[in-house]
Design a protein around this motif. Structure first.
Motif, PDB file in Angstrom:
ATOM      1  N   ILE A   5      10.031   3.376   6.142  1.00 57.86           N
ATOM      2  CA  ILE A   5       9.152   3.175   4.971  1.00 57.86           C
ATOM      3  C   ILE A   5       8.136   3.916   4.353  1.00 57.86           C
ATOM      4  N   THR A  47       3.571   2.088   1.101  1.00 58.52           N
ATOM      5  CA  THR A  47       3.972   0.896   1.723  1.00 58.52           C
ATOM      6  C   THR A  47       3.031   0.599   2.925  1.00 58.52           C
ATOM      7  N   GLU A  55      -0.713   0.151   2.046  1.00 53.94           N
ATOM      8  CA  GLU A  55      -1.154  -1.163   1.876  1.00 53.94           C
ATOM      9  C   GLU A  55      -0.870  -2.052   2.870  1.00 53.94           C
ATOM     10  N   ASN A  56       0.375  -2.066   3.582  1.00 57.73           N
ATOM     11  CA  ASN A  56       0.469  -2.852   4.747  1.00 57.73           C
ATOM     12  C   ASN A  56      -0.868  -3.085   5.684  1.00 57.73           C
TER      13      ASN A  56
END
Length: 55
Positions: free
Chosen positions: A7, A11, A14-15
């Motif tokens: 990933i 990403t 943000e997660n």
């Protein structure tokens, strides 16, 4: 879609931000008590080096 464990950094960032927001909301609903996290995510290489689960 990337395969598991691959990933992008944006990403992941943000997660994590979203998770922090959700945990803070949960903490406030619980009267401001601390939340203890006893497990988390390891990248594939780190998991392998630590002798973690193969899957």
């Amino acid at each position: 879609m990337p395969s598991p464990g691959k990933i992008g950094a944006a990403t992941v960032k943000e997660n994590v931000r979203r998770l922090m927001d959700e945990l803070e909301a949960l903490r406030l609903k619980a009267g401001g008590r601390a939340i203890t996290i006893s497990s988390g995510f390891r990248g594939i290489a780190h998991n392998r080096a630590a002798g973690g689960a193969s899957s």
